[in-house]
Design an enzyme around this catalytic site. Structure first.
Site, short mmCIF file in Angstrom:
data_model
loop_
_atom_site.label_atom_id
_atom_site.label_comp_id
_atom_site.label_asym_id
_atom_site.label_seq_id
_atom_site.Cartn_x
_atom_site.Cartn_y
_atom_site.Cartn_z
N ILE A 12 36.61 31.81 54.02
CA ILE A 12 37.50 31.46 55.14
C ILE A 12 38.20 32.70 55.73
O ILE A 12 38.34 32.81 56.95
CB ILE A 12 38.54 30.39 54.69
N LYS A 35 27.46 39.07 49.64
CA LYS A 35 26.52 39.46 48.57
C LYS A 35 25.58 38.35 48.13
O LYS A 35 24.67 38.59 47.35
CB LYS A 35 27.29 40.01 47.38
N THR A 43 35.68 29.42 48.97
CA THR A 43 36.06 28.50 50.05
C THR A 43 35.21 27.22 50.01
O THR A 43 35.75 26.11 50.12
CB THR A 43 35.87 29.22 51.41
N ALA A 46 36.48 24.44 47.71
CA ALA A 46 37.86 23.94 47.75
C ALA A 46 37.84 22.43 47.89
O ALA A 46 37.12 21.88 48.72
CB ALA A 46 38.62 24.59 48.89
N GLN A 47 38.64 21.77 47.07
CA GLN A 47 38.61 20.30 47.06
C GLN A 47 39.84 19.70 47.73
O GLN A 47 39.75 18.98 48.71
CB GLN A 47 38.54 19.80 45.61
N GLY A 49 42.59 20.60 49.63
CA GLY A 49 42.81 20.72 51.07
C GLY A 49 43.71 21.87 51.47
O GLY A 49 43.84 22.85 50.75
N GLU A 115 49.93 16.99 46.03
CA GLU A 115 49.49 17.74 44.84
C GLU A 115 50.72 18.24 44.09
O GLU A 115 51.84 18.15 44.60
CB GLU A 115 48.58 18.90 45.25
N HIS A 231 44.00 26.42 36.29
CA HIS A 231 44.05 25.04 36.80
C HIS A 231 44.04 24.11 35.59
O HIS A 231 43.21 24.26 34.70
CB HIS A 231 42.86 24.77 37.72
N ARG A 278 51.30 23.79 38.68
CA ARG A 278 50.17 24.07 37.77
C ARG A 278 50.51 24.91 36.56
O ARG A 278 49.95 24.72 35.50
CB ARG A 278 49.13 24.88 38.54
N HIS A 339 41.60 29.81 37.52
CA HIS A 339 41.34 29.20 38.84
C HIS A 339 41.59 30.16 40.00
O HIS A 339 40.85 30.18 40.97
CB HIS A 339 42.25 27.98 38.97
N GLU A 363 42.04 35.64 49.08
CA GLU A 363 42.40 35.69 47.66
C GLU A 363 42.43 37.11 47.09
O GLU A 363 43.15 37.38 46.12
CB GLU A 363 41.45 34.80 46.83
N ARG A 374 50.92 30.18 42.48
CA ARG A 374 50.64 29.64 43.82
C ARG A 374 50.83 28.12 43.87
O ARG A 374 50.37 27.39 42.99
CB ARG A 374 49.21 29.97 44.22
P1 FAD Z 1 35.97 33.46 49.21
O1 FAD Z 1 35.92 32.15 49.90
O2 FAD Z 1 35.79 33.46 47.75
O3 FAD Z 1 34.90 34.42 49.84
C1 FAD Z 1 34.63 35.68 49.28
C2 FAD Z 1 33.38 36.22 49.92
O4 FAD Z 1 33.21 37.60 49.58
C3 FAD Z 1 32.10 35.52 49.48
O5 FAD Z 1 31.32 35.35 50.62
C4 FAD Z 1 31.46 36.53 48.53
O6 FAD Z 1 30.08 36.42 48.44
C5 FAD Z 1 31.86 37.84 49.21
N1 FAD Z 1 31.84 39.02 48.35
C6 FAD Z 1 32.52 39.22 47.19
N2 FAD Z 1 32.23 40.45 46.71
C7 FAD Z 1 31.37 41.04 47.57
C8 FAD Z 1 30.70 42.29 47.62
N3 FAD Z 1 30.84 43.21 46.66
N4 FAD Z 1 29.88 42.55 48.67
C9 FAD Z 1 29.69 41.62 49.64
N5 FAD Z 1 30.29 40.41 49.64
C10 FAD Z 1 31.12 40.13 48.63
N6 FAD Z 1 42.68 26.58 47.79
C11 FAD Z 1 43.36 25.76 48.62
O7 FAD Z 1 44.22 26.21 49.39
N7 FAD Z 1 43.10 24.42 48.61
C12 FAD Z 1 42.17 23.85 47.79
O8 FAD Z 1 41.96 22.66 47.83
C13 FAD Z 1 41.46 24.71 46.90
N8 FAD Z 1 40.57 24.19 46.03
C14 FAD Z 1 39.82 25.05 45.28
C15 FAD Z 1 38.83 24.53 44.46
C16 FAD Z 1 38.00 25.37 43.75
C17 FAD Z 1 36.91 24.80 42.88
C18 FAD Z 1 38.19 26.78 43.84
C19 FAD Z 1 37.30 27.70 43.09
C20 FAD Z 1 39.21 27.30 44.62
C21 FAD Z 1 40.03 26.44 45.34
N9 FAD Z 1 41.04 26.94 46.15
C22 FAD Z 1 41.74 26.09 46.96
C23 FAD Z 1 41.24 28.38 46.31
C24 FAD Z 1 40.55 28.82 47.61
O9 FAD Z 1 39.35 28.10 47.76
C25 FAD Z 1 40.24 30.29 47.64
O10 FAD Z 1 41.36 31.02 47.23
C26 FAD Z 1 39.86 30.71 49.05
O11 FAD Z 1 38.79 29.93 49.51
C27 FAD Z 1 39.49 32.18 49.07
O12 FAD Z 1 38.93 32.46 50.32
P2 FAD Z 1 38.47 33.95 50.61
O13 FAD Z 1 37.89 33.94 51.98
O14 FAD Z 1 39.55 34.88 50.31
O15 FAD Z 1 37.34 34.23 49.53
C1 SIN Z 2 42.62 21.29 43.67
O1 SIN Z 2 42.06 20.54 44.46
O2 SIN Z 2 43.15 20.90 42.63
C2 SIN Z 2 42.67 22.75 43.97
C3 SIN Z 2 43.69 22.99 45.00
C4 SIN Z 2 44.08 24.44 45.06
O3 SIN Z 2 43.59 25.28 44.33
O4 SIN Z 2 44.97 24.73 45.87
#
Ligand code: FAD
Ligand code: SIN
Length: 505
Positions: A12, A35, A43, A46-47, A49, A115, A231, A278, A339, A363, A374
């Site tokens: 995202i 990668k 992203t 994420a479940q 929201g 939540e 988590h 959490r 988590h 993140e 968080r």
């Molecule tokens: P990511 O979405 O992790 O994207 C990282 C990107 O970087 C990926 O494309 C990866 O391939 C790329 N990358 C990494 N290293 C390299 C490299 N060396 N070279 C090239 N590319 C690379 N948060 C919420 O707010 N609400 C939720 O409901 C929620 N539910 C979640 C449920 C689960 C199961 C998980 C795991 C997390 C959840 N989170 C939630 C947390 C949230 O999803 C993440 O913190 C957020 O999506 C991170 O987004 P990001 O764009 O920073 O990183």
């Molecule tokens: C969850 O759906 O429990 C994950 C939500 C979050 O990490 O914010």
């Protein structure tokens, strides 16, 4: 290869920034490297929201700010919290414009979930697959933008920096094994989380902390690395390391957390019971498991309306069925697992790191929003708000086209040599074990210090391997995991006072 804007990561954070900058400067080039396959990211999984105040009758910005600061246990930056919370609705409208859709009630209003740690219903969601909905909508938009090139299976190895300025990065084309020098006017790290360092995690395989490790090796500042969020409810499977997330929204929907005897033990730790934040819930489960010597606790959904449950959580229902748990009659076995990382690359209120022309978002960054823990569903929100801040900051500057900003820096391309990776599998398992056992929910100084010594020995070894062997993504990942493990362990030794998700005895 040259580009005006280089974005590392296609979750995202990376995708929303890329869309904005590409639309603002249609004549400039934007390169996203990622990668794995294009949509693979935290992203996508994420479940629960996105936490945004939409119902101004029963909720308010003030309440969301208060909840965020309370969850962060006094270590949030209040200005950042206020900014993020208040910018939420505008950023949400952009998501809608890009084609993401969120569940509504029969009356046409958004169905707002609840939540842990939230004092009101404010979680916008798409069933239990909110992240997939967002990721797919963004990837579709990226495909339409002619000046964006998305290079999948391209692994960022190290940043190109000279005199505290970033000029792009070295990239491994994972399909050909070729190493590219990718020069960029601006570089944005959006590389996500670190879960794989712990092994037992809700995160996908890509979460090896690469961006944080690269930034650290380039001397960028990191902060709050000790604040790891566990988590409370990942599905416990004694026969495998698979740890599928059972969303906190299930507890928000009314599920009870029980021990084997059927006691709702959380009320001993916090009067909010299942809906405490959490950190509190995970620590209470840890203590319960220790005192009862059981392997897991349970989520009891048997009193809930089954049809409604399936309507809200179809993916979770299906996962349970596949694993022989019928939520109508059985309790779901759960354990706490890694988590989220609350800390990361230290950035200012515009997402800028301590290195010029280098930004970090999502993140991998530490913005001051989360403090020591968080609040649920604040991560997607943070990424939306900060990608916009970075976009606005970069477009404010008048001299920012690549041709005007690159100067003669000493940028020697990395040489490629021979490859081996048997060694990395064993090392990865050892690091994960150390992180779980010594740098987990409860830590102590003596073990942290011993672990740090061990990590330093492995670090020396891996740096030698890195110099002597052909560079592979596996070798780079293990090197990054070790760098991040060291950062977390050092920060844990340094922190004297327990707070939020940090507990040292
Ligand atoms: P990511 O979405 O992790 O994207 C990282 C990107 O970087 C990926 O494309 C990866 O391939 C790329 N990358 C990494 N290293 C390299 C490299 N060396 N070279 C090239 N590319 C690379 N948060 C919420 O707010 N609400 C939720 O409901 C929620 N539910 C979640 C449920 C689960 C199961 C998980 C795991 C997390 C959840 N989170 C939630 C947390 C949230 O999803 C993440 O913190 C957020 O999506 C991170 O987004 P990001 O764009 O920073 O990183
Ligand atoms: C969850 O759906 O429990 C994950 C939500 C979050 O990490 O914010």
């Amino acid at each position: 290869m040259k580009t005006d804007y280089l974005i590392i990561g296609s979750g995202i954070a990376g995708l929303t920034f890329s869309l904005k900058i590409a639309q603002h400067y249609p004549e400039r080039k934007v390169v996203i490297i990622t990668k794995s396959e294009d949509a693979e990211s935290n992203t996508k999984y994420a479940q629960g929201g996105v936490a945004i105040v939409m119902d101004h009758l029963n909720d308010s910005f003030e309440k969301h700010i208060k909840d965020t600061i309370k969850a962060g246990d006094g270590l949030c930056d209040p200005n950042i919290v206020e900014m993020v919370v208040k910018e939420g609705p505008q950023r949400f409208n952009e998501l809608l414009k890009w084609g993401a859709s969120f569940d509504k009630n029969d009356n046409g209003k958004y169905n707002l979930g609840k939540e842990g740690g939230h004092s009101a219903n404010r979680i916008l969601h798409r069933k239990d697959q909110t992240g997939k909905e967002i990721e797919e909508a963004l990837i579709k938009q990226i495909g339409k933008q002619k000046n964006i090139e998305l290079l999948d299976y391209h692994f960022a190895i190290d940043l190109l920096t000279s005199e505290n300025r970033c000029y792009g990065c070295y990239v491994l084309n994972e399909r050909t094994g070729q190493i590219l020098t990718l020069r960029a006017g601006y570089t944005v790290l959006a590389t996500g989380g670190i879960g794989k360092i712990y092994g037992l995690t809700t995160n996908p395989e890509i979460s090896t902390g690469d961006g944080i490790a690269m930034a650290h090796r380039a001397n960028a500042k990191t902060k709050d690395m000790e604040f790891i969020q566990f988590h409370p409810t990942a599905f416990y499977n004694p026969d495998s390391n698979e740890t599928f997330l059972i969303s906190e929204a299930v507890r928000g929907f009314g599920a009870y957390l029980k021990n084997k005897k059927g006691e709702r033990f959380l009320f001993k730790a916090d009067q909010r019971g299942e809906l405490a934040s959490r950190d509190i819930v995970s620590q209470a489960i840890y203590n319960e498991l220790k005192s009862t010597e059981e392997n897991c606790v349970y989520l009891d959904c048997t009193h809930l309306d089954k049809e409604e449950f399936i309507h809200h959580f179809p993916m979770i229902f299906e996962y349970c069925i596949k694993n022989d748990v019928n939520i109508e009659s059985d309790w779901i076995p759960v354990i706490p697992v890694q988590h989220y990382l609350c800390g990361g690359i230290d950035v200012d209120s515009n997402g800028k790191t301590s290195i010029d022309h280098l930004y970090a978002c999502g993140e991998c960054s530490r913005t001051g929003l989360h403090g020591a823990n968080r609040l649920a569903s604040n991560s997607l929100l943070e990424a939306l708000v900060f990608s916009d801040r970075i976009y606005k900051q970069i477009t404010k500057s008048s001299v920012n086209k690549l041709t005007q900003t690159i100067t003669a820096a000493d940028l020697n391309p990395l040489e490629q040599c021979d490859l081996s990776d048997n060694y990395t599998n064993d090392l990865e398992t050892e690091i994960q074990l150390c992180m779980r056992e010594k740098v987990g929910i409860v830590r102590n100084n003596e073990e942290l210090k011993q672990t740090l010594q061990q990590f330093k020995v492995w670090k020396k070894e891996i740096e030698q391997k890195f110099q002597q062997n052909t560079i592979s993504s596996t070798l780079c990942e293990i090197r990054n995991m070790l760098d991040v493990a060291i950062l977390i362990t050092k920060a844990s030794i340094k922190r004297a006072k327990n707070c939020g998700g940090f507990l040292k005895i």
